[in-house]
Write a protein that holds these residues in place. Sequence first.
Motif, mmCIF file in Angstrom:
data_model
loop_
_atom_site.group_PDB
_atom_site.id
_atom_site.type_symbol
_atom_site.label_atom_id
_atom_site.label_comp_id
_atom_site.label_asym_id
_atom_site.label_seq_id
_atom_site.Cartn_x
_atom_site.Cartn_y
_atom_site.Cartn_z
ATOM 1 N N LYS A 1 0.842 -1.187 0.000
ATOM 2 C CA LYS A 1 0.000 0.000 0.000
ATOM 3 C C LYS A 1 0.880 1.241 0.000
ATOM 4 O O LYS A 1 0.610 2.213 -0.693
ATOM 5 C CB LYS A 1 -0.870 0.009 1.264
ATOM 6 N N SER A 2 1.909 1.167 0.809
ATOM 7 C CA SER A 2 2.820 2.293 0.913
ATOM 8 C C SER A 2 3.417 2.607 -0.450
ATOM 9 O O SER A 2 3.456 3.770 -0.880
ATOM 10 C CB SER A 2 3.909 1.951 1.922
ATOM 11 N N ALA A 3 3.855 1.564 -1.129
ATOM 12 C CA ALA A 3 4.448 1.762 -2.448
ATOM 13 C C ALA A 3 3.419 2.335 -3.408
ATOM 14 O O ALA A 3 3.716 3.212 -4.218
ATOM 15 C CB ALA A 3 4.981 0.437 -2.980
ATOM 16 N N PHE A 4 2.196 1.861 -3.259
ATOM 17 C CA PHE A 4 1.141 2.336 -4.152
ATOM 18 C C PHE A 4 0.954 3.843 -4.004
ATOM 19 O O PHE A 4 0.925 4.583 -4.984
ATOM 20 C CB PHE A 4 -0.172 1.607 -3.833
ATOM 21 N N PHE A 5 0.865 4.299 -2.746
ATOM 22 C CA PHE A 5 0.631 5.721 -2.543
ATOM 23 C C PHE A 5 1.855 6.552 -2.895
ATOM 24 O O PHE A 5 1.738 7.677 -3.361
ATOM 25 C CB PHE A 5 0.183 5.994 -1.110
ATOM 26 N N LYS A 6 3.006 5.989 -2.668
ATOM 27 C CA LYS A 6 4.220 6.713 -3.038
ATOM 28 C C LYS A 6 4.246 6.915 -4.551
ATOM 29 O O LYS A 6 4.630 7.969 -5.035
ATOM 30 C CB LYS A 6 5.442 5.933 -2.572
ATOM 31 N N ARG A 7 3.810 5.900 -5.250
ATOM 32 C CA ARG A 7 3.782 6.018 -6.699
ATOM 33 C C ARG A 7 2.765 7.062 -7.131
ATOM 34 O O ARG A 7 2.998 7.854 -8.037
ATOM 35 C CB ARG A 7 3.428 4.661 -7.321
ATOM 36 N N VAL A 8 1.633 7.070 -6.438
ATOM 37 C CA VAL A 8 0.633 8.082 -6.754
ATOM 38 C C VAL A 8 1.213 9.473 -6.495
ATOM 39 O O VAL A 8 1.048 10.396 -7.298
ATOM 40 C CB VAL A 8 -0.642 7.853 -5.916
ATOM 41 N N ALA A 9 1.935 9.601 -5.386
ATOM 42 C CA ALA A 9 2.565 10.892 -5.071
ATOM 43 C C ALA A 9 3.551 11.269 -6.173
ATOM 44 O O ALA A 9 3.618 12.425 -6.595
ATOM 45 C CB ALA A 9 3.284 10.804 -3.727
ATOM 46 N N ALA A 10 4.295 10.281 -6.631
ATOM 47 C CA ALA A 10 5.281 10.545 -7.683
ATOM 48 C C ALA A 10 4.594 11.036 -8.944
ATOM 49 O O ALA A 10 5.035 11.998 -9.584
ATOM 50 C CB ALA A 10 6.075 9.279 -7.977
ATOM 51 N N MET A 11 3.471 10.406 -9.265
ATOM 52 C CA MET A 11 2.745 10.808 -10.464
ATOM 53 C C MET A 11 2.170 12.212 -10.290
ATOM 54 O O MET A 11 2.074 12.992 -11.232
ATOM 55 C CB MET A 11 1.612 9.811 -10.751
ATOM 56 N N GLN A 12 1.804 12.512 -9.042
ATOM 57 C CA GLN A 12 1.239 13.828 -8.763
ATOM 58 C C GLN A 12 2.283 14.928 -8.996
ATOM 59 O O GLN A 12 1.958 16.028 -9.392
ATOM 60 C CB GLN A 12 0.756 13.846 -7.306
ATOM 61 N N CYS A 13 3.556 14.575 -8.734
ATOM 62 C CA CYS A 13 4.642 15.548 -8.918
ATOM 63 C C CYS A 13 4.701 16.035 -10.360
ATOM 64 O O CYS A 13 5.236 17.101 -10.631
ATOM 65 C CB CYS A 13 5.991 14.924 -8.600
ATOM 66 N N VAL A 14 4.240 15.220 -11.274
ATOM 67 C CA VAL A 14 4.390 15.570 -12.680
ATOM 68 C C VAL A 14 3.024 15.638 -13.353
ATOM 69 O O VAL A 14 2.903 15.427 -14.547
ATOM 70 C CB VAL A 14 5.290 14.549 -13.400
ATOM 71 N N ALA A 15 2.008 15.930 -12.532
ATOM 72 C CA ALA A 15 0.662 16.026 -13.098
ATOM 73 C C ALA A 15 0.636 17.109 -14.169
ATOM 74 O O ALA A 15 1.360 18.096 -14.071
ATOM 75 C CB ALA A 15 -0.333 16.357 -11.988
ATOM 76 N N PRO A 16 -0.168 16.891 -15.184
ATOM 77 C CA PRO A 16 -0.162 17.860 -16.309
ATOM 78 C C PRO A 16 -0.559 19.264 -15.884
ATOM 79 O O PRO A 16 -0.238 20.220 -16.579
ATOM 80 C CB PRO A 16 -1.173 17.248 -17.290
ATOM 81 N N THR A 17 -1.252 19.376 -14.735
ATOM 82 C CA THR A 17 -1.680 20.708 -14.317
ATOM 83 C C THR A 17 -0.550 21.527 -13.711
ATOM 84 O O THR A 17 -0.659 22.723 -13.525
ATOM 85 C CB THR A 17 -2.805 20.589 -13.279
ATOM 86 N N ILE A 18 0.546 20.844 -13.374
ATOM 87 C CA ILE A 18 1.660 21.572 -12.751
ATOM 88 C C ILE A 18 2.478 22.245 -13.849
ATOM 89 O O ILE A 18 2.891 21.596 -14.803
ATOM 90 C CB ILE A 18 2.546 20.602 -11.937
ATOM 91 N N PRO A 19 2.690 23.551 -13.700
ATOM 92 C CA PRO A 19 3.448 24.233 -14.752
ATOM 93 C C PRO A 19 4.893 23.751 -14.842
ATOM 94 O O PRO A 19 5.442 23.638 -15.934
ATOM 95 C CB PRO A 19 3.374 25.708 -14.342
ATOM 96 N N GLU A 20 5.507 23.485 -13.708
ATOM 97 C CA GLU A 20 6.890 23.010 -13.749
ATOM 98 C C GLU A 20 6.962 21.638 -13.105
ATOM 99 O O GLU A 20 7.155 21.512 -11.903
ATOM 100 C CB GLU A 20 7.812 23.973 -12.983
ATOM 101 N N PRO A 21 6.788 20.596 -13.907
ATOM 102 C CA PRO A 21 6.748 19.246 -13.328
ATOM 103 C C PRO A 21 8.072 18.897 -12.639
ATOM 104 O O PRO A 21 9.147 19.205 -13.147
ATOM 105 C CB PRO A 21 6.521 18.343 -14.535
ATOM 106 N N GLY A 22 7.946 18.295 -11.488
ATOM 107 C CA GLY A 22 9.151 17.942 -10.720
ATOM 108 C C GLY A 22 9.586 16.530 -11.045
ATOM 109 O O GLY A 22 9.344 15.595 -10.295
ATOM 110 N N TRP A 23 10.235 16.395 -12.187
ATOM 111 C CA TRP A 23 10.619 15.044 -12.606
ATOM 112 C C TRP A 23 11.632 14.438 -11.668
ATOM 113 O O TRP A 23 11.656 13.226 -11.432
ATOM 114 C CB TRP A 23 11.178 15.077 -14.024
#
Lengths: 139, 890
Positions: free
Chosen positions: B402-424
């Motif tokens: 579960k932890s890995a799942f949410f971490k991955r979601v967080a990672a994807m959130q870092c580069v969400a298309p709505t973010i002007p400067e994605p944090g790759w």
Amino acid sequence: MAVCIAVIAKENYPLFIRSVPTQNELKFHYTVHTSLDVVEEKISAVGKSLGDQRELYLGLLYPTEDYKVYGYVTNSKVKFVIVVDSSNTSLRDNEIRSMFRKLHNSFTDVMCNPFYNPGDPIQSKAFNGIVSGMMVQTG
Amino acid sequence: MSVPDYMQCAEDHQTVLVVVQPFGIVPEDHFFKIYKRIASVSQVSIRDSQRILYIRYRHHYLPENNEWGDFQTHRKVVGLIAITTCTSAKDWPQTAERFHGQKEVYSSTLYDSRCLVFGLQGEIAEQQRTDMAFYPSFDECSDVERRVEDFVESIFIVLESKRLDRATDKSGDKTPLLCVPFEKKDFVGLDTDSRHYKKRCQGRMRKHVGDLCLQAGMLQDALVHYHMAVELLRGVNDHLWLGAALEGLCSASVISHYPGGTGGKLLGRKPSISQTTDAGKRHRPGAQEVLIDPGALTTNGISADTSTEIGRAKNCLSPEDIIEKYKEAISYYGKYKNAGVIELEACVKAVRVLAIQKRAREASEFLQNAVYINLGQLSEEEKIQRYSILSELYELIGFHRKSAFFKRVAAMQCVAPTIPEPGWRACYKLLLETLPGYSLSLDPKDFNKGTHRGWAAVQMRLLHELVYASRRMGNPGLSVRHLSFLLQTMLDFLSDQEKKEVTQSLENYSSKCPGGMEVITLSAELKLPPVPFTKLPIVRSVKLLNLPVSLRPHKVKGLLGQNVSTASPFIYSPIIMHSRGEERCKKIDFQWVQGDVCEVQLMVYNPMPYELRVENMGLLTSGVQFESLPAALSLPAESGLYPVTLVGVPRTAGNITVNGYHTSVFGVTSDCLLEDLPAVKTSGCLVEVIPSLPRLQLATSLPRSAHTPQPMSKEELSSSVSVQLFNGETQQLTITLENIGCEDIETLEVTSKVVNTKEKVFSNFLSWKLEEALSHLPLKPGLTVTLTVSIQVKLDFSGQENLLQDLNDDGISVTGLPICSPLRQVLKPRPETKPISNDSGKLEYSHIKVRCAALSSSNQHTEQHRHRNEERKDMKTYSMRIYLEWIRRA
């Protein structure tokens, strides 16, 4: 009816996983994968208190918005996971149980096959048929 | 209140909040240095009492959150420490002004404040002020901690006075109604005289006093107040505050049950004085007893008065109850849309408590609930924070997946298309952290053991994401490594289309940054080991090939006869000399020669659905200097086993071990070691390389015979020339010997041997003069010497009846004599022999086969060519024997 059925080995890697083809398959992989946390937790909790006599059926592992995840663990620690649609309210606990029992019987048949190497992915047609049956019709 | 503090834990309820803020020009590193020193004063024991005040420091705190201070007092900013620089006295008034401005922000709740001024010297700095401290520079401020302690004590005094003030204020009539910001408008025009309203006011005040008691270190009093508050508030259905009272009760109980803290090491507490004298973990003698009844404390610090013990046991919740009450509190909070943050924080606190109680399943229920709490419009950053903290909490309760799942979601959130400067970069870092949760190791060695066991679909997705993130980070090297890993480990799970895509992008990236075998270090603990493509192509067997027959070294028998050169003097020994491990690399029973091209044959196949181009495929060896001559090959799609010969030249003598092979596929070079490939069949890969030997090429003036005779023995090689002679005829045969090696040829021996058993047929068949040839010796590389051999045929027919018959048997035809039918049979044109002359007048002919066998064996480097301990010094010989042979023509 069931939207995803998975068989997971003792070492927690999938032996068999099938989901309704129309939907995002990967999503079910994630669902089943994360449900293992709960399964492990449940097994360890039971192991401490009861010892040998334990219920194989683990019941509802966790509900998500769209699905309900049920678990079942054989005595050899092979896990069965069935994911059903939350909207399907007609499904009773007893029916889930009977599905697991059917799955278990079929899995036993697979294991009895002298050509099946325990630990390999299940490719049995008979098993696949049972699973398909559970995924299509109700009851 | 919109921003939850995910780090909160139950103990935070007993802390007072102090905000430390810079203003003016304060370099960040200096500020955080000072901040750290201030924050080290996290608990202060108050003089004259045994109570301890806990302080929570923040360098940012939203004034908006401060407004919830009445609801839960630990949310209230009670202290402010401002840090500033001021270099000259004339800036001072301005600085002082700004400090007051800072205080204004939190003025409604502030108990006290301090200002630390750095850089100011002179008379202003010398004045003694309680709210100001002057330091000449950031390095000279040794008493910061002491100043902070003083400050905390002054806060305590205010806190204590407030507590006493509120606690004794029991008139009831004038109890003000405490409320949270969003409630204010709800109470407009409410009947303030009703019993219901009064009870509500009392209940809320009771809860507030409980908070203050808890902060002031009076745990038991706090519990009592909370209990009363719960009773009062339950009666009037004031759910929000009832929830708060219940949560307060839980917090106080948690503090008493788990003195070690629930927040992890970040908030780990130093054992307080009272705890050190306390044997029982659960019995923390509250300091309040001292305040109430100093006589109750015995010298050893444990309360002798049993009545307080009983009271404690009654008021304090049991561990199970704590969770029940948390559940209840959260369900009350859940009724209010605006209390989402409170609810979320309560969930987090409860999870931390459950983690300590090791009740993971219940904790997961709380977390599941937390996931669904809607906080309205969250900024992307808040979403990332929320998912990361969920992941951390799942990790805490042991739900790694579960932890890995949410971490991955967080990672994807870092580069969400709505973010002007994605944090790759952040995305990549978070993705890496999810690897253990998906039981994925980036070391390909872990995948060599048999079939792949894991969640291939999920792992593949993660790898794809890693590739993409690293590419967007602008690190093609990492992308190439991850893609190689994906291709190598997940090959069996990729569809044909995916294989194509992956290889295309791999070729694409590797054109920018060729992949190699170096370890990529991401951080001290995370290194990316190289990924050799052992499956592109798959090698099934490795076989070292002997040299071609004509080039095989041959040992000249020593003068001392055959020395038995075994390691042991015993014929039989029960001790098995080889261990199992050596078996794989056992020595092969032929030798390679230094300077000669040596070959290794691999059986490979291409598992890809398209043509695979392997470039620069060569051998990896150790032991001797080896010049590998790389090959390029192109394997057809899904080829069957395909033999590939890799060649190389050993440059020194010794034992050579073939360790593996290297390839370059899709722009990625890989070194594949055989020891990592248990599936590869090999008959041994250790072979001896002997020092270079001379090489002699032999040519004759006669045409080559199409007929290849059977080799006479393994050590002798032959090539054939043929000549037809009539009886009595003599022909010169010129044998040209050329040294094509790079060693001198020092001796030459010529012997003749007639293979035919009927030697009586001949007399002095071959003759030669060796002297002239020998005079040219030693023969330097590249030079030639000629040897003339005269062949003279003389058949002796004297008186033997069966001679002709014998000759016929041997295939010698004698024409011109009345010979019977076998001749015709014999004379039948055969592909390998020219039709014999029809002239029957000719006497006879014989088909003579001159076999020249060059037997190369030399001890040019006697000392290096010694076998084992065999001490023998051979003559440096190069012997050549010429065999003449009657060829059987039948």
